[in-house]
Design an enzyme around this catalytic site. Structure first.
Site, PDB file in Angstrom:
ATOM      1  N   ASP A  36      -3.027  -1.359 -16.143  1.00 49.20           N
ATOM      2  CA  ASP A  36      -3.854  -1.749 -15.012  1.00 49.20           C
ATOM      3  C   ASP A  36      -3.544  -3.205 -14.686  1.00 49.20           C
ATOM      4  O   ASP A  36      -3.094  -3.962 -15.551  1.00 49.20           O
ATOM      5  CB  ASP A  36      -5.342  -1.579 -15.341  1.00 49.20           C
ATOM      6  CG  ASP A  36      -6.228  -1.673 -14.102  1.00 49.20           C
ATOM      7  OD1 ASP A  36      -6.455  -0.618 -13.469  1.00 49.20           O
ATOM      8  OD2 ASP A  36      -6.681  -2.778 -13.765  1.00 49.20           O
ATOM      9  N   ASP A  62       1.112  -3.449 -12.653  1.00 49.92           N
ATOM     10  CA  ASP A  62       0.882  -3.269 -11.221  1.00 49.92           C
ATOM     11  C   ASP A  62       1.662  -2.039 -10.810  1.00 49.92           C
ATOM     12  O   ASP A  62       2.894  -2.041 -10.830  1.00 49.92           O
ATOM     13  CB  ASP A  62       1.340  -4.502 -10.449  1.00 49.92           C
ATOM     14  CG  ASP A  62       1.109  -4.384  -8.936  1.00 49.92           C
ATOM     15  OD1 ASP A  62       0.743  -3.282  -8.470  1.00 49.92           O
ATOM     16  OD2 ASP A  62       1.301  -5.385  -8.229  1.00 49.92           O
ATOM     17  N   TYR A 160      -6.512   4.364   3.418  1.00 47.77           N
ATOM     18  CA  TYR A 160      -6.934   5.008   2.173  1.00 47.77           C
ATOM     19  C   TYR A 160      -6.902   6.531   2.324  1.00 47.77           C
ATOM     20  O   TYR A 160      -6.347   7.243   1.477  1.00 47.77           O
ATOM     21  CB  TYR A 160      -8.338   4.538   1.814  1.00 47.77           C
ATOM     22  CG  TYR A 160      -8.885   5.106   0.520  1.00 47.77           C
ATOM     23  CD1 TYR A 160      -8.533   4.551  -0.704  1.00 47.77           C
ATOM     24  CD2 TYR A 160      -9.756   6.199   0.527  1.00 47.77           C
ATOM     25  CE1 TYR A 160      -9.035   5.068  -1.889  1.00 47.77           C
ATOM     26  CE2 TYR A 160     -10.264   6.724  -0.654  1.00 47.77           C
ATOM     27  CZ  TYR A 160      -9.903   6.147  -1.859  1.00 47.77           C
ATOM     28  OH  TYR A 160     -10.391   6.662  -3.029  1.00 47.77           O
TER      29      TYR A 160
END
Length: 255
Positions: A36, A62, A160
């Site tokens: 993470d 990342d 999104y």
């Protein structure tokens, strides 16, 4: 849960849903490798597995950076010798990103690109580097995280929603392309889940409006999603592939 003993599962992303999943996997005797961008989140997810009886390691990753993704996969192999599963749960949900993700007319293209890089290309990168190891080991399970936003027709969050929808196609591609090599690939599409981040960032009135439109009597909890993901990663789901499971209290009902 049965069918998890000694499995090595790579997590791309941490947080509430990831930690709940880690608890189920740890209780089943699995080992996890969590990456993470926030090291404390990765560590907390690993600790959830340890507290339940499993094991794991954490690393800063990342998902939009291919070199970092490859490094995490290599760490899993060097530590445990193999990979049995991949759980893609990372998403760009930073408050600034959410605020900039508006509609098709007004969206900042930099925000659109960042969503593509993390939510979609990031999943491709984990698959690119994990699949060869899954195949070499005789197969395994991949679980990708979508969203109820895919089906809701939301008036905002265009980036999104679009990237999460594309993950569905990516999921079915992997299931179709690599099924004969022993790889299963499924997705989960959560509804509104009350993680700590959700509670901090979503107004109570908005949460109430979602609940009013949900057949179930409560919002989702991280463990609702975690149980489903753990099942899909286990041998109990050996004949389940290419499916998107909506875990949303009945908000989405599909034939």
């Amino acid at each position: 849960m049965e069918g998890l003993r000694d499995k090595v599962i790579v997590f791309a992303g941490a947080g509430g849903i990831a930690a709940a999943t880690a608890s189920f996997l740890g209780a089943g005797g699995a080992r996890i490798v969590v990456g993470d961008v926030v090291d404390t989140s990765a560590e907390a997810t690993v600790q959830a597995a340890r507290d339940a009886g499993g094991d794991g390691i954490a690393t800063v990753t990342d998902i939009a950076d291919e070199n970092q993704v490859k490094r995490q996969i290599d760490l899993a192999i060097s530590t445990y010798g193999r990979i049995d599963g991949l759980f893609n749960v990372a998403a760009d949900i930073h408050p600034d990103s959410v605020a900039r993700d508006t509609d098709a007319v007004g969206i900042d293209l930099a925000a659109w690109q960042r969503s593509l890089d993390v939510n979609l290309t990031g999943y491709l990168l984990t698959l690119k580097h994990a699949l060869p190891h899954l195949i070499a080991g005789g197969g395994g399970s991949v679980v990708n995280t979508l969203s109820g936003a895919v089906y809701a027709g939301m008036p905002d969050k265009v980036a999104y929603s679009a990237t999460k929808a594309a993950i569905g196609a990516l999921t079915r591609h992997v299931a179709r392309r690599h099924g004969k090599e022993g790889v299963r690939c499924n997705g989960v599409a959560p509804g509104l889940v009350m993680t700590r981040q959700t509670e901090l960032n979503l107004p109570e009135g908005f949460r109430d409006s979602i609940l009013a439109a949900t057949p179930a009597s409560r919002h989702g909890r991280p463990e609702d999603i975690g149980a489903t993901v753990a099942f899909l990663l286990s041998d109990l789901a050996a004949w389940t592939t290419g499916q998107i499971l909506c875990v949303d209290g009945g908000t989405t009902m599909r034939a």
